[in-house]
Scaffold this active site. Structure first.
Site, mmCIF file in Angstrom:
data_model
loop_
_atom_site.group_PDB
_atom_site.id
_atom_site.type_symbol
_atom_site.label_atom_id
_atom_site.label_comp_id
_atom_site.label_asym_id
_atom_site.label_seq_id
_atom_site.Cartn_x
_atom_site.Cartn_y
_atom_site.Cartn_z
ATOM 1 N N CYS A 160 0.822 -1.223 0.000
ATOM 2 C CA CYS A 160 0.000 0.000 0.000
ATOM 3 C C CYS A 160 0.849 1.265 0.000
ATOM 4 O O CYS A 160 0.336 2.346 -0.289
ATOM 5 C CB CYS A 160 -0.919 0.019 1.208
ATOM 6 S SG CYS A 160 -2.255 -1.163 1.066
ATOM 7 N N SER A 161 2.122 1.176 0.347
ATOM 8 C CA SER A 161 2.971 2.373 0.385
ATOM 9 C C SER A 161 3.746 2.568 -0.910
ATOM 10 O O SER A 161 4.608 3.456 -0.970
ATOM 11 C CB SER A 161 3.944 2.287 1.560
ATOM 12 O OG SER A 161 3.246 2.471 2.760
#
Ligand code: COA
Length: 377
Positions: A160-161
């Site tokens: 997600c980053s």
């Protein structure tokens, strides 16, 4: 005076699939599957050999997550209780892959907004959670499909980053002079990695692609976002995991492959990630001489409305309103690395020259990234 080039976000682009699935549609299909399963296994359930499945609920999903619907590339098969996964046929090698295709659409939008030609871009980073193949890199395919010519591209995955890690990488390239114009592209086909038969998580994800054009300030459009500061952090955790990979091939329709799809300990993630991210934002703001009250807007990772409420409360010292911490979770659900970029893309036009904001992501790894930006023009 320093000659180091200043990195800025020139423009962003967004590709949204045509079809969306509401919570009502999703829960109706999930509950049909549950009924079917419980009926077919009635004897085994009665004998205690098979677990009885519990129905899902629209109210729970909305209350626990803030999600009301999600966009998907392949709607009908996901909703078919006999299938419950997207059907995205494999394409021949001489056709563009689907991940590259949606990435190109987002990238073309970002380039058009900046008035930039593909051949003026030096590098493309395909930064996302799940790549559809090992090689050639999707980024290189995107480079070719865009018609970039010279330059280079590579894939990177920090779950997600990925977008904020891509942003820092692009900003570092600009500062070092390795590139002057970089496309960071986040194509996310989360529907292919979600276990649509898992009550705890079947509602979480959606599909989308975002693109961010990061450039040296002297070639950027007059109106842009200066990147003031970036910070990345990783800390190992098994609480969000997906074991799919080339050493353990499987098929998404198989029912014995739950650990080859997304799995998480949602409660633990919530408890551990909120304080980690809030502290990271506060520390980085402090390091660059900013206070929470200096932040006009927080474009946070879009995983859970409650998490975002708690993080923004800790950062601002009070509850943030929708204008200060906008959400796209209601329509897009969690789109992994693309979430904070969709929020930024959709909610930045009203900010004024000099306004400061924060793009922030967090997720599996654990991984977290913060990018402070200031509006110019
Ligand atoms: N429908 C109805 N009830 C459900 C349900 C569903 N779809 N899923 C779970 N429940 C039930 C559970 O069985 C549990 O019941 P119990 O209290 O009787 O045991 C109850 O609801 C609470 O479940 P829980 O899993 O503790 O919910 P939660 O409030 O933690 O919310 C998440 C779940 C996943 C939405 C939340 O934990 C979350 O978003 N965490 C962070 C996730 C995240 O950011 N992940 C990053 C991904 S990249």
């Amino acid at each position: 005076m320093s000659d180091t080039p200043v990195p800025v976000i020139s423009t962003t682009g967004l590709f949204t699939p045509e079809n969306s699935i509401s919570n009502e549609e999703l829960v109706a299909s999930f509950n049909s599957y549950v009924e079917l399963h419980n009926r077919e296994n009635a004897d085994a359930i009665a004998a205690g050999n098979v677990a009885e499945l519990q129905p899902s609920s629209v109210e729970f999903i909305e209350k626990a997550s803030g999600i009301k619907s999600r966009f998907v590339l392949s709607k009908e098969p996901i909703l078919d209780p006999e299938i419950m996964c997207p059907r995205l046929p494999e394409r021949p090698d001489d056709e563009i892959s689907i991940l590259a295709e949606i990435g190109v659409k987002a990238a073309q939008q970002a380039l058009a907004k900046a008035g930039r030609k593909p051949e003026d871009v030096d590098a493309v980073l395909c930064a996302c959670s799940n790549l559809q193949r090992a090689y050639p890199a999707i980024a290189v395919e995107i480079q070719d499909a865009l018609g970039m010519g010279d330059g280079f591209g590579f894939d990177m995955n920090v779950a997600c980053s990925s977008a904020t890690f891509g942003l820092q990488t692009a900003a570092d390239y600009i500062r070092s002079g390795s590139a002057r114009s970089v496309l960071v592209i986040n194509p996310e086909i989360c529907s292919g990695h979600l276990n649509w038969r898992d009550r705890d998580s079947h509602f979480i994800f959606g599909d989308v692609a975002t693109a961010i054009l990061v450039e040296a300030k002297d070639i950027a459009p007059a109106s842009h976002w200066e990147i003031l500061s970036t910070k990345l952090k990783t800390q190992f955790s098994n609480n969000i995991r997906n074991n799919f990979g080339f050493l353990n091939r499987t098929h998404p329709e198989s029912r014995d492959d739950a650990d080859k799809l997304f799995v998480q300990e949602g409660r633990k993630v919530f408890k551990e990630v909120v304080p980690m991210v809030a502290q990271m934002i506060i520390d980085q703001a402090d390091a660059v001489g900013l206070e929470g009250s200096d932040l006009r807007r927080l474009w946070l990772h879009q995983a859970n409305a409650g998490m975002n409420r708690m993080i923004s409360h800790r950062v601002l010292g009070r509850e943030a309103n929708d204008d200060e911490s906008p959400t796209v979770l209601d329509t897009y659900a969690n789109t992994s690395s693309a979430g904070s970029i969709i929020a930024f893309h959709k909610h930045n036009r009203d900010l004024k020259d000099g306004d400061i904001g924060l793009i922030c992501s967090f997720g599996a790894g654990y991984s977290a990234g913060t990018v402070f930006v200031q509006k110019v023009g």
